[in-house]
Design a protein around this motif. Structure first.
Motif, PDB file in Angstrom:
ATOM      1  N   SER A 166       0.835  -1.197   0.000  1.00  0.00           N
ATOM      2  CA  SER A 166       0.000   0.000   0.000  1.00  0.00           C
ATOM      3  C   SER A 166       0.872   1.250   0.000  1.00  0.00           C
ATOM      4  O   SER A 166       1.854   1.330   0.739  1.00  0.00           O
ATOM      5  N   PHE A 167       0.501   2.227  -0.836  1.00  0.00           N
ATOM      6  CA  PHE A 167       1.202   3.506  -0.889  1.00  0.00           C
ATOM      7  C   PHE A 167       0.699   4.443   0.200  1.00  0.00           C
ATOM      8  O   PHE A 167      -0.487   4.428   0.565  1.00  0.00           O
ATOM      9  N   SER A 168       1.595   5.283   0.693  1.00  0.00           N
ATOM     10  CA  SER A 168       1.195   6.348   1.616  1.00  0.00           C
ATOM     11  C   SER A 168       0.425   7.407   0.831  1.00  0.00           C
ATOM     12  O   SER A 168       0.543   7.489  -0.402  1.00  0.00           O
ATOM     13  N   PRO A 169      -0.366   8.250   1.509  1.00  0.00           N
ATOM     14  CA  PRO A 169      -1.142   9.277   0.808  1.00  0.00           C
ATOM     15  C   PRO A 169      -0.284  10.215  -0.048  1.00  0.00           C
ATOM     16  O   PRO A 169      -0.719  10.652  -1.114  1.00  0.00           O
ATOM     17  N   THR A 170       0.933  10.525   0.416  1.00  0.00           N
ATOM     18  CA  THR A 170       1.806  11.409  -0.367  1.00  0.00           C
ATOM     19  C   THR A 170       2.644  10.643  -1.378  1.00  0.00           C
ATOM     20  O   THR A 170       3.462  11.238  -2.089  1.00  0.00           O
ATOM     21  N   GLU A 171       2.448   9.325  -1.440  1.00  0.00           N
ATOM     22  CA  GLU A 171       3.113   8.452  -2.410  1.00  0.00           C
ATOM     23  C   GLU A 171       4.631   8.532  -2.319  1.00  0.00           C
ATOM     24  O   GLU A 171       5.341   8.475  -3.335  1.00  0.00           O
ATOM     25  N   GLY A 172       5.113   8.624  -1.067  1.00  0.00           N
ATOM     26  CA  GLY A 172       6.550   8.612  -0.836  1.00  0.00           C
ATOM     27  C   GLY A 172       7.009   7.418  -0.034  1.00  0.00           C
ATOM     28  O   GLY A 172       8.193   7.304   0.315  1.00  0.00           O
ATOM     29  N   ALA A 173       6.072   6.492   0.256  1.00  0.00           N
ATOM     30  CA  ALA A 173       6.404   5.299   1.034  1.00  0.00           C
ATOM     31  C   ALA A 173       5.418   4.192   0.686  1.00  0.00           C
ATOM     32  O   ALA A 173       4.306   4.451   0.197  1.00  0.00           O
ATOM     33  N   VAL A 174       5.839   2.956   0.939  1.00  0.00           N
ATOM     34  CA  VAL A 174       4.937   1.816   0.809  1.00  0.00           C
ATOM     35  C   VAL A 174       5.061   0.971   2.069  1.00  0.00           C
ATOM     36  O   VAL A 174       6.106   0.962   2.741  1.00  0.00           O
ATOM     37  N   VAL A 175       3.992   0.276   2.393  1.00  0.00           N
ATOM     38  CA  VAL A 175       4.005  -0.682   3.487  1.00  0.00           C
ATOM     39  C   VAL A 175       3.751  -2.059   2.884  1.00  0.00           C
ATOM     40  O   VAL A 175       2.919  -2.210   1.976  1.00  0.00           O
ATOM     41  N   TYR A 176       4.493  -3.054   3.344  1.00  0.00           N
ATOM     42  CA  TYR A 176       4.300  -4.413   2.838  1.00  0.00           C
ATOM     43  C   TYR A 176       4.541  -5.411   3.963  1.00  0.00           C
ATOM     44  O   TYR A 176       5.029  -5.059   5.044  1.00  0.00           O
ATOM     45  N   THR A 177       4.190  -6.678   3.698  1.00  0.00           N
ATOM     46  CA  THR A 177       4.329  -7.733   4.698  1.00  0.00           C
ATOM     47  C   THR A 177       5.278  -8.809   4.187  1.00  0.00           C
ATOM     48  O   THR A 177       5.241  -9.174   3.009  1.00  0.00           O
ATOM     49  N   ALA A 178       6.122  -9.294   5.080  1.00  0.00           N
ATOM     50  CA  ALA A 178       7.060 -10.362   4.729  1.00  0.00           C
ATOM     51  C   ALA A 178       7.305 -11.230   5.958  1.00  0.00           C
ATOM     52  O   ALA A 178       6.963 -10.856   7.083  1.00  0.00           O
ATOM     53  N   GLU A 179       7.902 -12.395   5.737  1.00  0.00           N
ATOM     54  CA  GLU A 179       8.242 -13.297   6.829  1.00  0.00           C
ATOM     55  C   GLU A 179       9.482 -12.780   7.553  1.00  0.00           C
ATOM     56  O   GLU A 179      10.516 -12.502   6.926  1.00  0.00           O
ATOM     57  N   ALA A 180       9.382 -12.622   8.861  1.00  0.00           N
ATOM     58  CA  ALA A 180      10.538 -12.185   9.632  1.00  0.00           C
ATOM     59  C   ALA A 180      11.627 -13.248   9.587  1.00  0.00           C
ATOM     60  O   ALA A 180      11.350 -14.448   9.451  1.00  0.00           O
ATOM     61  N   ASN A 181      12.872 -12.809   9.676  1.00  0.00           N
ATOM     62  CA  ASN A 181      13.976 -13.758   9.719  1.00  0.00           C
ATOM     63  C   ASN A 181      13.872 -14.621  10.981  1.00  0.00           C
ATOM     64  O   ASN A 181      13.526 -14.126  12.050  1.00  0.00           O
ATOM     65  N   PRO A 182      14.177 -15.913  10.873  1.00  0.00           N
ATOM     66  CA  PRO A 182      14.168 -16.762  12.072  1.00  0.00           C
ATOM     67  C   PRO A 182      15.351 -16.406  12.964  1.00  0.00           C
ATOM     68  O   PRO A 182      16.281 -15.722  12.537  1.00  0.00           O
ATOM     69  N   PRO A 183      15.323 -16.857  14.201  1.00  0.00           N
ATOM     70  CA  PRO A 183      16.463 -16.603  15.084  1.00  0.00           C
ATOM     71  C   PRO A 183      17.765 -17.104  14.472  1.00  0.00           C
ATOM     72  O   PRO A 183      17.810 -18.177  13.853  1.00  0.00           O
ATOM     73  N   GLY A 184      18.824 -16.303  14.575  1.00  0.00           N
ATOM     74  CA  GLY A 184      20.101 -16.649  13.968  1.00  0.00           C
ATOM     75  C   GLY A 184      20.923 -17.611  14.802  1.00  0.00           C
ATOM     76  O   GLY A 184      20.519 -18.052  15.887  1.00  0.00           O
ATOM     77  N   LYS A 185      22.130 -17.904  14.317  1.00  0.00           N
ATOM     78  CA  LYS A 185      23.018 -18.856  14.992  1.00  0.00           C
ATOM     79  C   LYS A 185      23.468 -18.363  16.360  1.00  0.00           C
ATOM     80  O   LYS A 185      23.853 -19.161  17.215  1.00  0.00           O
ATOM     81  N   ASP A 186      23.450 -17.058  16.544  1.00  0.00           N
ATOM     82  CA  ASP A 186      23.874 -16.502  17.826  1.00  0.00           C
ATOM     83  C   ASP A 186      22.774 -16.543  18.881  1.00  0.00           C
ATOM     84  O   ASP A 186      23.015 -16.204  20.047  1.00  0.00           O
ATOM     85  N   SER A 187      21.570 -16.929  18.479  1.00  0.00           N
ATOM     86  CA  SER A 187      20.451 -16.990  19.423  1.00  0.00           C
ATOM     87  C   SER A 187      20.590 -18.216  20.315  1.00  0.00           C
ATOM     88  O   SER A 187      21.330 -19.163  20.019  1.00  0.00           O
ATOM     89  N   LEU A 201      19.575 -21.740  22.157  1.00  0.00           N
ATOM     90  CA  LEU A 201      18.981 -22.968  21.635  1.00  0.00           C
ATOM     91  C   LEU A 201      17.468 -22.950  21.790  1.00  0.00           C
ATOM     92  O   LEU A 201      16.732 -23.439  20.928  1.00  0.00           O
ATOM     93  N   LEU A 202      16.985 -22.388  22.886  1.00  0.00           N
ATOM     94  CA  LEU A 202      15.540 -22.299  23.111  1.00  0.00           C
ATOM     95  C   LEU A 202      14.882 -21.478  22.012  1.00  0.00           C
ATOM     96  O   LEU A 202      13.842 -21.870  21.467  1.00  0.00           O
ATOM     97  N   ASP A 203      15.480 -20.333  21.661  1.00  0.00           N
ATOM     98  CA  ASP A 203      14.910 -19.485  20.615  1.00  0.00           C
ATOM     99  C   ASP A 203      14.997 -20.159  19.250  1.00  0.00           C
ATOM    100  O   ASP A 203      14.066 -20.080  18.439  1.00  0.00           O
ATOM    101  N   ARG A 204      16.093 -20.823  18.982  1.00  0.00           N
ATOM    102  CA  ARG A 204      16.298 -21.406  17.656  1.00  0.00           C
ATOM    103  C   ARG A 204      15.357 -22.566  17.383  1.00  0.00           C
ATOM    104  O   ARG A 204      14.941 -22.784  16.250  1.00  0.00           O
ATOM    105  N   PHE A 205      15.025 -23.321  18.410  1.00  0.00           N
ATOM    106  CA  PHE A 205      14.227 -24.527  18.187  1.00  0.00           C
ATOM    107  C   PHE A 205      12.819 -24.444  18.772  1.00  0.00           C
ATOM    108  O   PHE A 205      12.086 -25.426  18.776  1.00  0.00           O
ATOM    109  N   ARG A 206      12.425 -23.273  19.249  1.00  0.00           N
ATOM    110  CA  ARG A 206      11.084 -23.108  19.809  1.00  0.00           C
ATOM    111  C   ARG A 206      10.038 -23.326  18.716  1.00  0.00           C
ATOM    112  O   ARG A 206      10.161 -22.825  17.603  1.00  0.00           O
ATOM    113  N   PHE A 207       8.999 -24.076  19.059  1.00  0.00           N
ATOM    114  CA  PHE A 207       7.905 -24.321  18.114  1.00  0.00           C
ATOM    115  C   PHE A 207       7.177 -23.023  17.805  1.00  0.00           C
ATOM    116  O   PHE A 207       6.792 -22.271  18.708  1.00  0.00           O
TER     117      PHE A 207
END
Length: 702
Positions: A124-145, A147-153
């Motif tokens: 979706s464009f902003s009213p002034t047509e200078g920005a858009v909003v969109y949806t995407a899948e967030a990155n999963p927890p990285g290798k530095d996270s 073990l609980l975060d990395r393998f949590r259901f």
């Protein structure tokens, strides 16, 4: 393989369209049986006040384009692009001005795949047509996270959306928020972060100002589930107003506040905003809602909200229609509104949308101020659906019928009297080989009411040849709250052309007849719907369209339609000689691992809460209402078509039914499509399933 099936199945299906000035852009979905793939094609059509002027050739849309959208002014186009394969896939946000790429930014490291589905996707464009909003899948927890975060259901959104687990809203801005003519040296990029007592996952966001959004918010159930949302419009989904205090900043996480606008007993979807004059005192947003819990689909309510104020509550434009007269408006029954459904005539705003009216789709014009409704496309067999509008007085739409593929039409409304029949212009249609066109003319299609069983009626396909009475295939639909309409269906027509009479019954519980009939089926599945289907068989025999006897009656269905088909061969073993069941519901007490475990409770008259368990008493109730209770009676030969990746009706049910029939020395076969989900809609699975079903019925004919 059937040449006729392929020819019919490869006819392009219009799925989206825009109309601006005198240019129509239509997007089509096409099946390629050689490459076993679905492709997206696009065609540009030029029109004037008298109709068609000319058109370009169909061109394949790049599979790299995940989603695209045109700005309200029509001057800009946003493209979400994914290139490459697998782990090497790169993602880009592009802004185009005409044929010129104005700006492009790689966002591969920012998040995972873009969302382009019908439930969570945003662009979706902003009213002034200078920005858009969109949806995407967030990155999963990285290798530095941890073990609980990395393998949590982490639950997904279920059938058809197994990779949708962490929907996240992003804002991409390339123009200064205080000076829309200034392009930023480096575009800003922010992820919306909302602090709230309840975890809410946002989708379908739309700007209402440069610093505010409206979005649908999905909530977990108390037991930590995300109940399946595909085809289910009874989930915990509300409309939220989100304030972005640092909308112009380039920060990884933009802390925002959010307020829920809708009550918890309404499940909301399909946000659509009217682009208003900047000096207007209103900026209206519309959405659809149905009741939370209960039936998974039903009659929708249409809401309106003035986003220029925080003091006004959302208003209702159209209420749910409980009881409808036979030929009157029965309510709104649709998955969602088109991307641009609004028209402006004589200073008044109207909305164009399609909805089911008994066994056909038709287009309605809604006065969003007064709530008046007018049917623009009355008829007997044609089905219509809206692709979009030009924002003024024209609607781009599709018409088809059981024996006629798509035609693209422009409906020109009368500005002086919008509630009068519009002028219709045909601007594109399917080009058929002579033998296909000739074959379609041999079919006779009608809608047959079933006496004494209102609202039950059935769509009947039969040959115009009045020779010997062909076998009847009864094809009950799934859902159960759904409606097979009179729209063109390649698989149905191809089967009819093989020398069968087909009956597609809309039994009690089907959509398009009023909400009272949706609710009437709940608690009566396995009895009322079965009796309606059997009554349709008997009535067609009484009419001389079909007859009883060995090799004369067959049945086929998928999901709840498979549930009904299995019930029919179990409860009426002397009637049906063969059955084809696609991912059928066989034992309702064994749906615990389904993405919609509430379905069996709701449809079979039991209360469901997040802590519900299938106790022995509940299992007994569900078992007696299930086809498995009648397995000993089955005498028909049974073919099972099963998707190995089905999350809605888990395959173990079909496997158990297969072995139960084998153990009882019944004739049964099962085809297994490892990567297919619940609809079995892949190109190869669809063709193989159709071919084997045809041969299965042929082997059982008298």
């Amino acid at each position: 393989m059937s040449t006729m099936f392929r020819r019919l199945a490869e006819i392009p299906i219009p799925v989206a369209g825009t109309i601006s000035d005198n240019v129509v852009q239509v997007t089509y979905s096409v099946r390629d049986h050689v490459q076993k793939a679905k492709k997206t094609l696009s065609k540009t059509i030029f029109i004037n006040d008298a109709g068609l002027v000319g058109s370009g050739n169909m061109q394949e849309v790049s599979p790299e384009i995940a989603l695209s959208a045109v700005s309200p002014s029509g001057q800009l186009r946003a493209v979400l692009r994914e290139s490459g394969n697998g782990d090497d896939k790169k993602r880009f946000v592009e802004i185009w001005r005409g044929d010129r790429l104005e700006i492009s930014t790689e966002v591969t490291d920012k998040h995972g795949a873009f969302y382009s589905d019908d439930y969570l996707s945003t662009l979706s464009f902003s009213p002034t047509e200078g920005a858009v909003v969109y949806t995407a899948e967030a990155n999963p927890p990285g290798k530095d996270s941890s073990l609980l975060d990395r393998f949590r259901f982490t639950p997904s959104f279920g059938e058809g959306l197994p990779t949708r687990k962490r929907p996240t809203t992003f804002i991409y801005r390339w123009r200064d928020i205080t000076d829309k003519d200034t392009i930023l040296p480096t575009p800003s990029f922010s992820r919306i972060s909302v602090s709230h007592s309840t975890t809410v996952l946002f989708g379908q966001a739309t700007f209402i100002s440069d610093t505010e959004l409206l979005a649908t918010g999905y909530e977990y159930t108390a037991d930590g589930r995300l109940l399946g949302i595909k085809g289910c419009f009874n989930r915990l989904v509300g409309i939220w107003r989100i304030i972005i205090p640092n909308a112009g900043a380039d920060v990884p996480d933009a802390p925002c506040s959010a307020t829920k606008l809708t009550p918890s007993d309404r499940s909301c979807r399909s946000l659509r905003r009217i682009v208003s004059d900047p000096h207007s005192q209103s900026d209206d947003v519309f959405w659809l809602s149905t009741t939370t819990g209960g039936a998974h689909a039903g009659c929708s309510t249409l809401h309106r909200y003035n986003s220029r104020t925080t003091s006004e509550e959302p208003r209702i434009v159209l209420e749910t229609v409980w009881e409808a007269q036979e030929d009157s408006f029965a309510g709104l029954y649709l998955d969602g509104l088109s991307q641009r459904p609004f028209l402006k005539l004589q200073g008044k705003t109207y909305m164009a949308c399609h909805s089911m009216k008994r066994s056909r789709l038709t287009i309605f014009l809604i006065d969003v101020e007064g709530g008046s409704v007018f049917e623009l496309t009355p008829g007997e067999l044609d089905s219509w659906n809206v692709l979009g509008t030009d924002g003024a007085s024209r609607i781009i739409c599709v018409r088809s019928s059981p024996a006629e593929p798509y035609g693209i039409f422009v409906l020109q409304l009368n500005a002086q009297n919008p509630f009068s029949p519009p002028t219709q212009y045909l601007i594109d249609h399917a080009l058929l080989p002579n033998d296909v066109e000739k074959a379609l003319k041999t079919l006779d299609v009608s809608i047959v009411p079933i006496p004494g069983r209102y609202p039950t009626e059935t769509v009947v396909y039969k040959s115009k040849d009045v020779g010997t009475t062909p076998p009847l295939i009864t094809i009950p639909h799934g859902g159960p709250h759904y409606t097979p309409t009179t729209a063109f269906s390649a698989a149905t027509i191809a089967l009819a052309l093989e020398g069968y009479t087909l009956s597609l019954p809309n039994y009690t519980g089907s959509l398009g007849f009023g909400e009272q009939y949706v609710q009437a089926l709940r608690g009566n599945c396995g009895s009322l719907d079965v009796e309606d289907c059997m009554a349709s068989v008997k009535h067609l025999v009484d009419l001389g369209i079909a007859k009883f006897g060995k090799g004369q009656q067959f049945v086929s269905g998928g999901s709840h339609g498979g549930f009904l088909a299995a019930h029919l061969i179990g409860q009426y073993p002397d009637v049906f000689s063969a059955a084809v069941l696609r991912n059928p519901v066989i034992s309702c007490g064994e749906l615990a691992i389904s993405d919609i475990p509430d379905w069996a409770f709701s449809e079979l008259g039991l209360p469901f809460t997040p802590d519900s368990l299938v106790t022995p008493e509940i299992y007994e109730h569900l078992y007696r209402a299930s086809p498995i209770a009648h397995v000993d009676n089955v005498s028909a030969k049974v073919l099972l078509l099963i998707g190995g990746s089905d999350m809605r009706v888990p395959p173990p049910q079909a496997i158990r039914y297969y072995h139960a029939l084998k153990a009882r020395s019944k004739e049964v076969e099962m085809l297994w499509f490892e990567k297919e989900g619940h609809p079995l809609e892949g190109v190869e699975a669809t063709e193989v399933g159709w071919e084997v079903a045809r041969d299965w019925f042929k082997s059982a004919r008298a």
